[in-house]
Design a protein around this motif. Structure first.
Motif, PDB file in Angstrom:
ATOM      1  N   ASN A  41      10.031   1.811  10.312  1.00 21.86           N
ATOM      2  CA  ASN A  41       8.827   2.878  10.505  1.00 21.86           C
ATOM      3  C   ASN A  41       7.641   1.990   9.954  1.00 21.86           C
ATOM      4  N   TYR A  42       7.649   1.414   8.620  1.00 19.48           N
ATOM      5  CA  TYR A  42       6.712   0.593   7.865  1.00 19.48           C
ATOM      6  C   TYR A  42       6.259  -0.337   9.061  1.00 19.48           C
ATOM      7  N   ALA A  94       2.590  -0.897  10.410  1.00 17.33           N
ATOM      8  CA  ALA A  94       1.981  -1.939  10.075  1.00 17.33           C
ATOM      9  C   ALA A  94       1.068  -2.863  11.186  1.00 17.33           C
ATOM     10  N   VAL A  95       1.849  -2.669  12.431  1.00 14.83           N
ATOM     11  CA  VAL A  95       1.135  -3.331  13.565  1.00 14.83           C
ATOM     12  C   VAL A  95      -0.192  -2.372  13.855  1.00 14.83           C
ATOM     13  N   LYS A  96      -0.439  -1.294  13.480  1.00 16.21           N
ATOM     14  CA  LYS A  96      -1.747  -0.717  14.014  1.00 16.21           C
ATOM     15  C   LYS A  96      -2.709  -0.724  12.732  1.00 16.21           C
ATOM     16  N   LYS A 100       0.747  -0.964  -0.089  1.00 20.23           N
ATOM     17  CA  LYS A 100      -0.079   0.071  -0.007  1.00 20.23           C
ATOM     18  C   LYS A 100       0.883   1.368   0.026  1.00 20.23           C
ATOM     19  N   HIS A 101       2.072   1.227   0.478  1.00 21.15           N
ATOM     20  CA  HIS A 101       2.915   2.438   0.603  1.00 21.15           C
ATOM     21  C   HIS A 101       4.215   2.069  -0.225  1.00 21.15           C
ATOM     22  N   THR A 153      21.012   1.756   4.641  1.00 18.04           N
ATOM     23  CA  THR A 153      20.635   2.391   5.918  1.00 18.04           C
ATOM     24  C   THR A 153      19.409   3.155   5.817  1.00 18.04           C
ATOM     25  N   ILE A 154      19.011   3.822   4.695  1.00 17.92           N
ATOM     26  CA  ILE A 154      17.894   4.537   4.411  1.00 17.92           C
ATOM     27  C   ILE A 154      16.661   3.711   4.226  1.00 17.92           C
ATOM     28  N   VAL A 155      16.697   2.584   3.451  1.00 21.30           N
ATOM     29  CA  VAL A 155      15.783   1.673   3.363  1.00 21.30           C
ATOM     30  C   VAL A 155      15.393   1.061   4.793  1.00 21.30           C
ATOM     31  N   THR A 156      16.493   0.788   5.502  1.00 19.99           N
ATOM     32  CA  THR A 156      16.351  -0.135   6.883  1.00 19.99           C
ATOM     33  C   THR A 156      15.513   0.957   7.597  1.00 19.99           C
TER      34      THR A 156
END
Length: 242
Positions: A88-89, A93-95, A41-42, A80-83
């Motif tokens: 954050n994803y 995602a948990v919510k 979705k993102h 590092t950027i993608v990590t």
């Protein structure tokens, strides 16, 4: 709520893998599914694709695109950027609201020419063929992932009373629609292919159809119920598709 445990490791220079555990487990699958759904979705700039397994999500990206879209972090590597994005994803995602699982009933003609290994499965577990059919069709299975070949579902939830080792000599050709057992797993062959699973039945449904809007009948997170049918019902359903 306990903090979600996971590990992120690089996959060469263009990918990383997020590992949520090391066993076939519904909760681990839920974490894998939540993250993959959120990525779907993102999608972030530079994302090429992602692939899920029983316990992990592999994410592949274009490092040049990732760097070019992160203007405030030129000193950071793409990994590092993608990590940082993935962390954050995972938190987001948990919510996410949980969608109700889609349940798919799959008719299966067990035994005889449709399931030539059902007697072996029965004898190996000191059961009758009828016992194998009843046990196999009474469970509800979770689709953990699709793999091996297009549309092949890896299912969890099989009763260990019918767990059976793979064949010592794999078959060179297995008919499409064959339902088999390998160890503690069960699944279905969507196309004709070599394979070493113990075949106990066959479905007249197309598990994979390129003409369909969604070629794979099953998807990660679906629930599956196998419904025993007679050879006559099998032939009728098979003819109805023609």
């Amino acid at each position: 709520m306990d903090k979600l445990a996971y590990t992120i490791k690089p996959l060469g220079e263009t990918g990383l893998i997020i590992i949520f555990g090391d066993e076939i487990n519904p909760q681990i699958h839920k974490n894998v599914k939540n993250l993959s759904d959120y990525i779907d979705k993102h999608p972030f700039p530079g994302l090429c694709e992602y692939t899920i397994s029983y316990t992990s999500v592999a994410v592949f990206y274009n490092p040049f695109t990732v760097k070019n879209h992160c203007v405030t972090s030129k000193e950071k590597t793409a990994f590092t950027i993608v990590t940082g994005l993935i962390k954050n994803y995972i938190a987001a995602a948990v919510k996410m609201p949980q969608a109700k699982p889609h349940t798919v009933e799959i008719p299966v003609c067990y035994g005889d020419e449709y399931g030539p290994d059902i007697e072996f499965v029965a004898n190996y577990n000191n059961l009758s063929c009828t016992d194998v059919i009843n046990i196999h069709s009474q469970s509800t299975y979770l689709v953990y992932m699709i793999g091996f070949c297009p549309g092949f579902p890896y299912l969890g939830g099989m009763d260990e009373r019918i767990a059976t080792p793979r064949r010592k000599e794999p078959r060179l050709v297995i008919p499409a629609g064959s339902i088999g057992i390998a160890g503690k797993q069960t699944g279905g062959y969507p196309i004709s292919t070599p394979g070493g699973w113990q075949l106990i039945g066959r479905t007249p449904l197309n598990l994979f159809d390129l003409k369909a809007s969604s070629p794979s009948l099953l998807h990660s997170g679906d629930l599956v119920k196998f419904v025993p049918i007679s050879p006559e019902e099998y032939q009728r359903l098979k003819e109805d598709k023609v």
